[in-house]
Motif scaffolding. Sequence first.
Motif, PDB file in Angstrom:
ATOM      1  N   UNK A 119       1.444  30.048 -25.930  1.00  0.00           N
ATOM      2  CA  UNK A 119       1.841  29.709 -27.298  1.00  0.00           C
ATOM      3  C   UNK A 119       2.749  28.485 -27.344  1.00  0.00           C
ATOM      4  N   UNK A 120       3.478  28.212 -26.272  1.00  0.00           N
ATOM      5  CA  UNK A 120       4.341  27.033 -26.220  1.00  0.00           C
ATOM      6  C   UNK A 120       3.539  25.740 -26.114  1.00  0.00           C
ATOM      7  N   UNK A 121       2.283  25.828 -25.713  1.00  0.00           N
ATOM      8  CA  UNK A 121       1.437  24.642 -25.629  1.00  0.00           C
ATOM      9  C   UNK A 121       1.538  23.915 -24.307  1.00  0.00           C
ATOM     10  N   UNK A 122       0.932  22.722 -24.255  1.00  0.00           N
ATOM     11  CA  UNK A 122       0.832  21.942 -23.021  1.00  0.00           C
ATOM     12  C   UNK A 122       1.990  20.956 -22.896  1.00  0.00           C
ATOM     13  N   UNK A 123       3.201  21.427 -23.109  1.00  0.00           N
ATOM     14  CA  UNK A 123       4.357  20.532 -23.091  1.00  0.00           C
ATOM     15  C   UNK A 123       4.613  19.951 -21.703  1.00  0.00           C
ATOM     16  N   UNK A 124       4.480  20.769 -20.659  1.00  0.00           N
ATOM     17  CA  UNK A 124       4.770  20.282 -19.309  1.00  0.00           C
ATOM     18  C   UNK A 124       3.807  19.177 -18.900  1.00  0.00           C
ATOM     19  N   UNK A 125       2.529  19.393 -19.125  1.00  0.00           N
ATOM     20  CA  UNK A 125       1.547  18.383 -18.726  1.00  0.00           C
ATOM     21  C   UNK A 125       1.661  17.149 -19.616  1.00  0.00           C
ATOM     22  N   UNK A 126       2.108  17.328 -20.855  1.00  0.00           N
ATOM     23  CA  UNK A 126       2.314  16.177 -21.733  1.00  0.00           C
ATOM     24  C   UNK A 126       3.449  15.304 -21.213  1.00  0.00           C
ATOM     25  N   UNK A 127       4.550  15.919 -20.797  1.00  0.00           N
ATOM     26  CA  UNK A 127       5.642  15.153 -20.199  1.00  0.00           C
ATOM     27  C   UNK A 127       5.182  14.431 -18.943  1.00  0.00           C
ATOM     28  N   UNK A 128       4.396  15.122 -18.124  1.00  0.00           N
ATOM     29  CA  UNK A 128       3.924  14.523 -16.871  1.00  0.00           C
ATOM     30  C   UNK A 128       2.993  13.349 -17.117  1.00  0.00           C
ATOM     31  N   UNK A 129       2.144  13.461 -18.138  1.00  0.00           N
ATOM     32  CA  UNK A 129       1.162  12.415 -18.406  1.00  0.00           C
ATOM     33  C   UNK A 129       1.728  11.239 -19.192  1.00  0.00           C
ATOM     34  N   UNK A 130       2.986  11.360 -19.656  1.00  0.00           N
ATOM     35  CA  UNK A 130       3.570  10.288 -20.463  1.00  0.00           C
ATOM     36  C   UNK A 130       4.778   9.644 -19.788  1.00  0.00           C
ATOM     37  N   UNK A 131       4.942   9.855 -18.494  1.00  0.00           N
ATOM     38  CA  UNK A 131       5.973   9.166 -17.742  1.00  0.00           C
ATOM     39  C   UNK A 131       7.339   9.820 -17.714  1.00  0.00           C
ATOM     40  N   UNK A 132       7.450  11.062 -18.163  1.00  0.00           N
ATOM     41  CA  UNK A 132       8.741  11.767 -18.169  1.00  0.00           C
ATOM     42  C   UNK A 132       8.823  12.737 -16.995  1.00  0.00           C
ATOM     43  N   UNK A 133       8.559  12.191 -15.801  1.00  0.00           N
ATOM     44  CA  UNK A 133       8.549  13.029 -14.612  1.00  0.00           C
ATOM     45  C   UNK A 133       9.919  13.598 -14.276  1.00  0.00           C
ATOM     46  N   UNK A 134      10.959  12.850 -14.585  1.00  0.00           N
ATOM     47  CA  UNK A 134      12.309  13.309 -14.235  1.00  0.00           C
ATOM     48  C   UNK A 134      12.666  14.592 -14.985  1.00  0.00           C
ATOM     49  N   UNK A 135      12.283  14.648 -16.255  1.00  0.00           N
ATOM     50  CA  UNK A 135      12.533  15.869 -17.017  1.00  0.00           C
ATOM     51  C   UNK A 135      11.784  17.054 -16.422  1.00  0.00           C
ATOM     52  N   UNK A 136      10.526  16.808 -16.050  1.00  0.00           N
ATOM     53  CA  UNK A 136       9.731  17.863 -15.428  1.00  0.00           C
ATOM     54  C   UNK A 136      10.406  18.343 -14.142  1.00  0.00           C
ATOM     55  N   UNK A 137      10.921  17.402 -13.364  1.00  0.00           N
ATOM     56  CA  UNK A 137      11.554  17.751 -12.093  1.00  0.00           C
ATOM     57  C   UNK A 137      12.811  18.593 -12.301  1.00  0.00           C
ATOM     58  N   UNK A 138      13.657  18.192 -13.246  1.00  0.00           N
ATOM     59  CA  UNK A 138      14.912  18.910 -13.470  1.00  0.00           C
ATOM     60  C   UNK A 138      14.668  20.338 -13.947  1.00  0.00           C
ATOM     61  N   UNK A 139      13.768  20.485 -14.895  1.00  0.00           N
ATOM     62  CA  UNK A 139      13.451  21.826 -15.380  1.00  0.00           C
ATOM     63  C   UNK A 139      12.808  22.653 -14.270  1.00  0.00           C
ATOM     64  N   UNK A 140      12.014  22.005 -13.448  1.00  0.00           N
ATOM     65  CA  UNK A 140      11.332  22.712 -12.370  1.00  0.00           C
ATOM     66  C   UNK A 140      12.317  23.255 -11.340  1.00  0.00           C
ATOM     67  N   UNK A 141      13.308  22.442 -10.991  1.00  0.00           N
ATOM     68  CA  UNK A 141      14.310  22.906 -10.023  1.00  0.00           C
ATOM     69  C   UNK A 141      15.039  24.129 -10.568  1.00  0.00           C
TER      70      UNK A 141
END
Length: 440
Positions: A346-368
Amino acid sequence: MMVMTGRLIGIASSFAVSIALTRFLDPNEVGLYLLAYSVVFVLAAVGRLGFQQTVVRQVASSLAADNPTAANRSAWVAAEVTMLTSGLIALAVCAFGGPLFQHLFDTPSLTTAALAIGIWTFSESVRTVGAEAHRGFHDIRSATLFGEGPRNLLLLGSMSLGLSLTLINDARGAILVAAITGLAMAAASLGSLALRTWPRPNRMAGASGQRHRDALVDSLPLALGGLATVVLAQADLIIVGALKDSSSVAIYGLALRVATLVGLPALVLASITAPRIAHLHTLDKKDELEKLLRIIATAATLPVAAILLIFMAAGGPILSLMFGSSYEAGWLPLVILSAGCVVNVAMGLSAITLAMTGHQRDVALVSVFSITLMLGGSYIAGVLAGISMIAAAAAGAVVVQNVAMTYLCWRRLGILTITQILPRQVFKDLQSVRSIWVSN
């Protein structure tokens, strides 16, 4: 539609493999195989270094910029780095995996299967990046052909033959068959990529080294995101293996596999839309991108909610029918894990959207943060209680990750990815998603 077919084949084949193992092997051996499966997929995520996402974005963006040479070069950089890193991991598993598995899981079967686990890890990393490179070229047919569906179908045939001829009589034999079939798929994926990009782009040694470094810098944050996804999907089973017996691993592991049904629609739609996200972002079509993402979230949430209701009403009998009465105890973990999946979809494809739009750092921080929460919470739950509490901790960690990614997607891009709520808009989104499936 082809992606949907490939995913369905993959899920059906994976279940068929599990069913075959439960019919020929006792629960302890099934548990050891599932434990090896989890170890392989965590290590393979490390070996990919995030290139399964980076290669899609870089290749699709290069094609959108009308630069096919750069697209070919990006595909090969991803393949080369993946082969190197996953090869080193495979060698480390072969050399040191035996004592490590003995210490963590106290089982001689995995210790003696370290070589096969290393080969399986290498093949899974390379196959995945090769398949996703094809997806970046918008070749959904080849990406599906070398994806999980055909991989699992080949494994099913090989495993069924080995079990029926009594060539496989324990977990070690099953792991070896998985390693061999995985290696064959990896070779086919790379061979197809070589034919697609022939002749290979010319390069100078210095420039090549710089491209590899640039690709690593771009991909490493995504590696944490990819690792988090795999850890959040597999670490709970590994913790069950470390704290409980092999029979509990089998019960939990098969409940976890059935729960993957809940996330299937989202996975299918995510694989379809990943190149489109990169393409629309490159063209700065934010409104169109948000509309697409919300359509995807709405279309995926309705079926997963229905599946959860089915599991709540008849999860125990379903597990018993599929795998035998010994596995009916996995009903509560199945329901808990499935409920977490519904929230995530229900939250949608937010993670892959960040990854595909150059916001890898945000993905990394949340992932850790998510990995830490998953490991700590699941371990404490396993020490204090049984497998149902481990399932609750695991599902909670994944939900926290997806909520955080959704917030960051809205904050960084001004895009809302969550499912629609109003009935009229839900109906419109369901009509719209038909065109997405037909076009793919």
